[in-house]
Write a protein that holds these residues in place. Structure first.
Motif, short mmCIF file in Angstrom:
data_model
loop_
_atom_site.label_atom_id
_atom_site.label_comp_id
_atom_site.label_asym_id
_atom_site.label_seq_id
_atom_site.Cartn_x
_atom_site.Cartn_y
_atom_site.Cartn_z
N GLU A 50 33.55 -30.81 5.38
CA GLU A 50 34.33 -30.70 6.13
C GLU A 50 34.12 -30.15 7.14
O GLU A 50 32.77 -29.45 7.90
N ALA A 51 35.32 -30.69 8.79
CA ALA A 51 35.21 -30.05 9.71
C ALA A 51 36.38 -29.71 9.99
O ALA A 51 37.42 -29.04 9.26
N VAL A 52 36.13 -29.28 11.47
CA VAL A 52 37.26 -28.07 12.12
C VAL A 52 38.40 -28.97 11.93
O VAL A 52 38.43 -30.49 12.37
N PRO A 53 39.60 -28.99 11.44
CA PRO A 53 40.79 -29.91 11.39
C PRO A 53 40.70 -30.59 12.86
O PRO A 53 41.05 -29.68 13.73
N GLY A 54 41.01 -31.47 12.66
CA GLY A 54 41.47 -33.01 13.64
C GLY A 54 40.46 -33.80 14.33
O GLY A 54 40.83 -33.94 15.27
N SER A 55 38.95 -33.00 13.87
CA SER A 55 37.92 -33.39 14.98
C SER A 55 37.59 -34.77 15.09
O SER A 55 37.48 -35.63 13.59
N PRO A 56 37.85 -35.50 15.64
CA PRO A 56 37.66 -36.54 15.85
C PRO A 56 36.04 -37.58 15.50
O PRO A 56 35.99 -38.76 15.85
N HIS A 57 34.76 -36.18 15.23
CA HIS A 57 33.86 -37.36 14.93
C HIS A 57 33.29 -36.52 14.13
O HIS A 57 32.30 -37.23 12.85
N GLY A 58 33.19 -35.25 13.23
CA GLY A 58 33.16 -34.40 12.38
C GLY A 58 31.81 -33.91 12.59
O GLY A 58 31.06 -33.64 11.50
N TYR A 59 31.30 -33.97 13.36
CA TYR A 59 29.54 -33.28 13.70
C TYR A 59 30.07 -31.90 13.54
O TYR A 59 29.16 -30.72 14.18
N ASP A 60 31.23 -31.47 13.92
CA ASP A 60 31.43 -29.76 14.07
C ASP A 60 32.28 -29.15 12.35
O ASP A 60 33.00 -28.67 12.24
#
Length: 784
Positions: A50-60
């Motif tokens: 699970e990452a920050v909504p809308g994240s284009p990469h998923g490292y967050d």
């Protein structure tokens, strides 16, 4: 032929997919039949938690216990795994142990820490210095100084809001007036510019939106790895890529714990090795993600003499200052000083505090009476002289923080006795004063600061200032000496096969500043530096409108490397604006200079992407056969050299991309075949059919051509069963008259051409015949 059995635990090759809300698990599953047809054994997925909504990469990442809902959730991942299994593919997943998103409203663990402070059970998760800033975590979220923004902060029940930010209020404080309300919290919202000097949590490099995680704590490790380990145990995923291990407090300990927890699953680490630096031999991993391989492959297609001439012409054209783009080592050194005193000022402050506190309380007389300014100077002078990312507990730090570096650092002191601070700091790094908690903390902070400094000063600054050859300014590269001889390449491959036979290898990734095919074009410029500068003189006649000559040189190389492309002006403009901001010579991300940036945009439109750019396009078109030779040669070498090749999405075709986000655009799977795709398919299918010829027990043997053009053929055999031969420096070869009877001695027996079925070779193969239809050749021994 009957396929050999392969060890499913070790991939034969992987295919990287960049997941994002617009390309979720379902879309990845749709691509599986096509990817499987290429011949890889595993999909390689960007982060799935699970990452920050809308994240284009998923490292967050915001929650390690859940698979990302925007991608389809855990069921979507499991369905993707089932589809992959049906087509003979496994899954390798990218994990991010070093940091999480500094986004309290999405990150529940962080929310609890901000609400409850150091008493929170989650406080041990995050690398926060509670002794600084009065015990409040600084949150650099305000758009201006507090006095200007205070009216936009609003208490809403038990939540403090500021635009789309939300923070928890400490229990019992909701009714307080604003100034007292803020003073009563475990955090303090501040102007974003204070992050550079006042922050009291560890970041990912200088990115304040990502907070460091303390995975060295066993409880934190278990909590942040539980879901990934569950997916491994249940066979949903098979292997791991570990992002940025250099940011961790103890990479050695972390990797040992991960190895034990996974049962020794295939794992590669994103460790950027400097030129000549070995991977720590005690690390229980398969190897690196492969940027060291990229450097060696690229170097094969770079002409050393031509690079030297190109460098001289760059200096005459752009007239850069020695330490601002004229000389590589001087440019790196100056960039390092700038990063330490600007982007990483808060990290240096924390390291200085740790060092001063340690020295003041130490029973060792040699550590006493060390002024904080002297310790800070010693730390900075040693840090800027490191030539690798960081020291490790399993490797002798004396080879990292060298006596030579100490000699140079002492020169910063006018009083010799004060220069003793250098010896104090070096001895602390080398562990000569013991292993107590305070000494371990110092070594940890020093190593983490060193890692961030290397990344920011080299990859994110010097690479954008020193630009004689843009293809050399690549992750893990050595722009000061980019060429690699065949002998050096063979020695590297022999070491890999002996020491790390299952390591990862790459030539394009989501992080490369230019894709392999763009770099392939740029390499050709080292074979024709005079012609290149003639073209530049023609297109810049009358001034050309560039705001500065260094940018002009880089811009023209950018459009040459990219070639004809859709949305070229938009893509080039974006890449060059990022270029000048990272370089930080006339504008930057935090101190933007609008007139300069507007001049850059006008120049791109009127020059490289305008009518003058047509001349560069014509020049590129005239070199197309040589660009193709480099691109196909790099692809085939990558796919057949020792290690496990990772194919970045879309790069089986011609793939020309610039720095992110350009290299993370959606790709179309399938479509019309191409020469490069044929080479890629043939090599990957051969690896799948003959895994033993490439695996842990395989062999690697250099082959040397004989004749006047021998230096233009790079060839090697794998296990005596597969032979790779490619053309290098093909423009120089053509200018010298071609192969002229040069031959390649093959091992005994007959060899079938994998790329051109029906052709066979034996004995001494004339290179005119071997490369008659293609600049590359892939041969397979015919059984007796």
């Amino acid at each position: 032929m009957t396929p050999e059995q392969r060890d499913p635990a070790v991939p034969t090759a992987t295919y990287r997919l960049q997941l994002q809300p617009g390309f979720p698990f379902g879309a990845a599953a749709d691509a599986v039949p096509y990817v499987a047809s290429l011949g890889v054994s595993h999909l390689h997925l960007s982060p799935v938690l699970e990452a920050v909504p809308g994240s284009p990469h998923g490292y967050d990442v915001v929650d390690h216990a859940r698979v990302r809902e925007e991608l389809g959730g855990e069921e979507g991942l499991r369905e993707l795994a089932r589809t992959a299994r049906e087509h003979g593919l496994g899954l390798v997943v990218d994990i991010v142990p070093n940091h999480m998103a500094m986004s309290p409203r999405h990150n529940r663990a962080l929310w609890e820490v901000l609400r409850e402070g150091p008493a929170s059970p989650y406080a041990r998760w995050f690398d926060i210095d509670w002794e600084a800033q009065g015990g409040q975590v600084l949150l650099p979220v305000l758009g201006g100084p507090f006095g200007e923004e205070a009216g936009r902060l609003e208490a809403d029940g038990d939540v403090l809001r500021y635009y789309d930010h939300a923070f928890p209020l400490r229990e019992g404080t909701a009714g307080l007036p604003l100034p007292r309300l803020l003073d009563a919290q475990w955090y303090r919202p501040v102007w974003w510019r204070l992050a550079r000097t006042e922050l009291n949590y560890r970041r990912f490099f200088s990115i304040s939106e990502l907070i460091g995680v303390r995975v060295e704590d066993p409880e934190v490790f278990d909590a942040t790895h539980g879901k990934i380990l569950e997916l491994l145990r249940e066979g949903v995923i098979d292997g791991l890529r570990v992002d940025h291990p250099d940011g961790l407090a103890d990479p050695d300990g972390y990797l040992r714990r991960l190895h034990e927890a996974t049962g020794g699953r295939w794992t590669v680490v994103e460790k950027i090795l400097s030129d000549g630096e070995p991977l720590p031999p005690s690390w229980p991993v398969a190897g690196t993600t492969g940027y060291d391989a990229l450097r060696h492959v690229d170097g094969l297609f770079t002409d050393p003499a031509g690079f030297g001439e190109l460098l001289g012409r760059y200096r005459r054209f752009a007239a850069p200052q020695t330490d601002r783009g004229g000389d590589w080592d001087a440019t790196v050194r100056r960039a390092a000083y700038k990063v330490l005193t600007h982007e990483l000022a808060t990290e240096v402050d924390r390291l200085t505090r740790v060092t001063s506190r340690l020295c003041a309380a130490s029973p060792e007389p040699a550590l006493r009476d060390r002024a904080p300014w002297a310790l800070r100077t010693a730390l900075q002078e040693l840090l800027v002289r490191l030539e690798v990312y960081r020291p490790y507990s399993s490797v002798d730090a004396a080879g990292v923080v060298t006596e030579k570096a100490a000699d140079g650092a002492r020169l910063a002191f006018a009083v010799p006795e004060e220069a003793g601070a250098v010896d104090v700091v070096r001895d602390l790094v080398l562990g000569r004063y013991g292993d107590g908690p305070e000494y371990v903390e110092f070594r940890t902070r020093f190593a983490q600061t060193a890692s961030a400094l290397r990344a920011k000063s080299v990859e994110d600054t010097a690479f954008y200032r020193y630009v004689p050859l843009l293809s050399a300014t690549e992750v893990g590269g050595n722009p000061g000496d980019p060429a690699v001889s065949p002998e050096r390449f063979h020695a590297y491959c022999a070491r890999v096969q002996r020491d790390w036979p299952s390591t990862g290898t790459v030539v394009s990734t989501h992080d490369t500043k230019r894709s392999a095919d763009v770099r392939a074009a740029l390499h050709v410029l080292t074979e024709c530096p005079e012609r290149w500068t003639d073209v530049l003189a023609e297109v810049t006649r009358g001034g050309g409108g560039a705001p500065d000559a260094q940018l002009a040189w880089a811009a023209w190389q950018t459009v040459f490397g990219l070639g004809p492309a859709q949305d070229a002006e938009e893509r080039v403009r974006g890449a060059l604006l990022k270029h000048v901001r990272e370089a930080g010579l006339y504008t930057s991300w935090t101190e933007q200079e609008p007139p300069y940036e507007e001049a850059v945009e006008r120049f791109v439109a009127e020059g490289p992407c305008g009518v003058p750019g047509e001349r560069v396009a014509a020049f590129r078109a005239s070199l197309e056969p040589h660009i193709r030779a480099n691109a196909w040669g790099a692809a085939l070498v990558h796919l057949t050299m020792p290690g496990v090749p990772d194919v970045y999405q879309g790069t089986e075709h011609e793939y020309r991309a610039l720095v992110d986000p350009d290299n993370r655009r959606a790709v179309r799977f399938g479509g019309e075949g191409s020469g490069k795709e044929a080479v890629t398919r043939a090599a990957l299918r051969l690896r799948a059919r003959r895994p033993a010829a490439f695996g842990d027990t395989a062999s690697y043997a250099p082959l040397t051509a004989e004749g006047p053009a021998a230096a233009h053929c790079l060839a090697f055999a794998r296990s005596g069963e597969v032979l790779t031969a490619v053309t290098r420096l093909s423009l120089r070869l053509a200018e010298a008259g071609g192969w002229r009877g040069t031959r390649l001695a093959l091992s005994a027996g007959r060899w079938a051409d994998v790329l051109e079925p029906g052709r066979e070779f034996g004995g001494h193969a004339p290179l005119e015949e071997l490369f008659e239809r293609s600049p590359v050749a892939l041969l397979e021994r015919i059984p007796d």
